[in-house]
Design a protein around this motif. Sequence first.
Motif, PDB file in Angstrom:
ATOM      1  N   CYS A   1      94.832 -35.210 -76.255  1.00 49.77           N
ATOM      2  CA  CYS A   1      95.671 -34.004 -76.373  1.00 49.77           C
ATOM      3  C   CYS A   1      96.779 -34.201 -77.403  1.00 49.77           C
ATOM      4  N   ALA A   2      97.401 -35.372 -77.399  1.00 50.84           N
ATOM      5  CA  ALA A   2      98.477 -35.646 -78.358  1.00 50.84           C
ATOM      6  C   ALA A   2      97.947 -35.646 -79.785  1.00 50.84           C
ATOM      7  N   LEU A   3      96.797 -36.264 -80.014  1.00 49.13           N
ATOM      8  CA  LEU A   3      96.225 -36.293 -81.362  1.00 49.13           C
ATOM      9  C   LEU A   3      95.794 -34.899 -81.813  1.00 49.13           C
ATOM     10  N   THR A   4      95.284 -34.112 -80.882  1.00 45.78           N
ATOM     11  CA  THR A   4      94.919 -32.732 -81.222  1.00 45.78           C
ATOM     12  C   THR A   4      96.163 -31.920 -81.577  1.00 45.78           C
ATOM     13  N   ALA A   5      97.213 -32.088 -80.805  1.00 47.73           N
ATOM     14  CA  ALA A   5      98.465 -31.374 -81.096  1.00 47.73           C
ATOM     15  C   ALA A   5      99.031 -31.807 -82.446  1.00 47.73           C
ATOM     16  N   LEU A   6      98.956 -33.101 -82.753  1.00 55.06           N
ATOM     17  CA  LEU A   6      99.436 -33.581 -84.053  1.00 55.06           C
ATOM     18  C   LEU A   6      98.630 -32.950 -85.187  1.00 55.06           C
ATOM     19  N   TYR A   7      97.318 -32.829 -85.008  1.00 58.61           N
ATOM     20  CA  TYR A   7      96.478 -32.219 -86.041  1.00 58.61           C
ATOM     21  C   TYR A   7      96.830 -30.742 -86.223  1.00 58.61           C
ATOM     22  N   ILE A   8      97.006 -30.050 -85.120  1.00 58.44           N
ATOM     23  CA  ILE A   8      97.284 -28.606 -85.186  1.00 58.44           C
ATOM     24  C   ILE A   8      98.675 -28.339 -85.769  1.00 58.44           C
ATOM     25  N   TYR A   9      99.649 -29.108 -85.333  1.00 55.00           N
ATOM     26  CA  TYR A   9     101.034 -28.867 -85.752  1.00 55.00           C
ATOM     27  C   TYR A   9     101.488 -29.841 -86.836  1.00 55.00           C
ATOM     28  N   ALA A  10     100.579 -30.333 -87.649  1.00 53.19           N
ATOM     29  CA  ALA A  10     100.909 -31.307 -88.693  1.00 53.19           C
ATOM     30  C   ALA A  10     101.963 -30.789 -89.674  1.00 53.19           C
ATOM     31  N   PRO A  11     101.871 -29.556 -90.175  1.00 53.71           N
ATOM     32  CA  PRO A  11     102.913 -29.094 -91.115  1.00 53.71           C
ATOM     33  C   PRO A  11     104.307 -29.081 -90.482  1.00 53.71           C
ATOM     34  N   ASN A  12     104.386 -28.629 -89.225  1.00 50.01           N
ATOM     35  CA  ASN A  12     105.689 -28.607 -88.549  1.00 50.01           C
ATOM     36  C   ASN A  12     106.198 -30.021 -88.312  1.00 50.01           C
ATOM     37  N   ALA A  13     105.300 -30.930 -87.906  1.00 52.56           N
ATOM     38  CA  ALA A  13     105.701 -32.319 -87.660  1.00 52.56           C
ATOM     39  C   ALA A  13     106.154 -32.981 -88.954  1.00 52.56           C
ATOM     40  N   ALA A  14     105.496 -32.668 -90.073  1.00 55.00           N
ATOM     41  CA  ALA A  14     105.891 -33.254 -91.359  1.00 55.00           C
ATOM     42  C   ALA A  14     107.272 -32.753 -91.787  1.00 55.00           C
ATOM     43  N   LYS A  15     107.581 -31.496 -91.468  1.00 59.26           N
ATOM     44  CA  LYS A  15     108.902 -30.971 -91.794  1.00 59.26           C
ATOM     45  C   LYS A  15     109.982 -31.613 -90.926  1.00 59.26           C
ATOM     46  N   MET A  16     109.646 -31.836 -89.653  1.00 59.66           N
ATOM     47  CA  MET A  16     110.629 -32.420 -88.737  1.00 59.66           C
ATOM     48  C   MET A  16     110.840 -33.912 -89.004  1.00 59.66           C
TER      49      MET A  16
END
Length: 180
Positions: free
Chosen positions: A92-107
Motif C-alpha cells: 500500500c505504501a509503495l502504491t501510494a508513493l507511485y500515485i502521489y509521486a509528484p506531490n511527494a517530490a514537491k514536499m
Amino acid sequence: WFTGGKTDLYALSFSKGAEIDPKVARILKEEAEREMAAREIDSERELTKKLGHSTETKDQVITKVATQSDQDGHVSLTWRQRVLILLFGLLCALTALYIYAPNAAKMFPSVADWIFSYVFLVNDGRQFLYEIMQSWDQFLVSLDIAGTAANAKDWVVGTVQAIIEFGLSLVGGQETNADE
C-alpha cells in the motif's frame, strides 16, 4: 419447520435475541478456551512430530494459550499474520508513493530523484507486463483455436455423413440383391 402464518424474516433478523444467563455464558467461554487450548496442543504435537522432540509440555502450551488472550478474549496474531500485514502495508505504501509521486517530490525535493527513479522503475515493469500480455495474446491468436475447432467440426460432420452414406449404400445394396 412450519410457522403459523406469514413471517417477516427480515424483521426477525433485526429483533433482539434472548438474553443469555451469565452462568451459561461463562461456561461457554470456558469451553471455548479449552477447545482453543486443545487445538493448540494438537498443532504443537504435529510440530513436535515433525521436529522429532518435544519443546514444551502440555501445561506450558495451555498456559501460553491462556496468556496470549487479552482482557477482551482476543488471541494475538501469529508471525505469519504479522508478516502478511507488513507486506500488505508495504504494498500500500509503495502504491501510494507511485500515485502521489509528484506531490511527494514537491514536499521532499531532496529525494525527488529517488522518487522518480522508483516511478520509472514501476513504469518499466508495467510496460514489461503489457508486452508479455500482448505476446500472450498474439500467441493465443496464432493458435487459431476457433479455426481449428471449425475444421475439426467439419471433419467430424463429414466423417459421420460418409459413415451414414456407407451404411445406406449397404442397406440399399441388400435391397437390390433381395429383389433379384
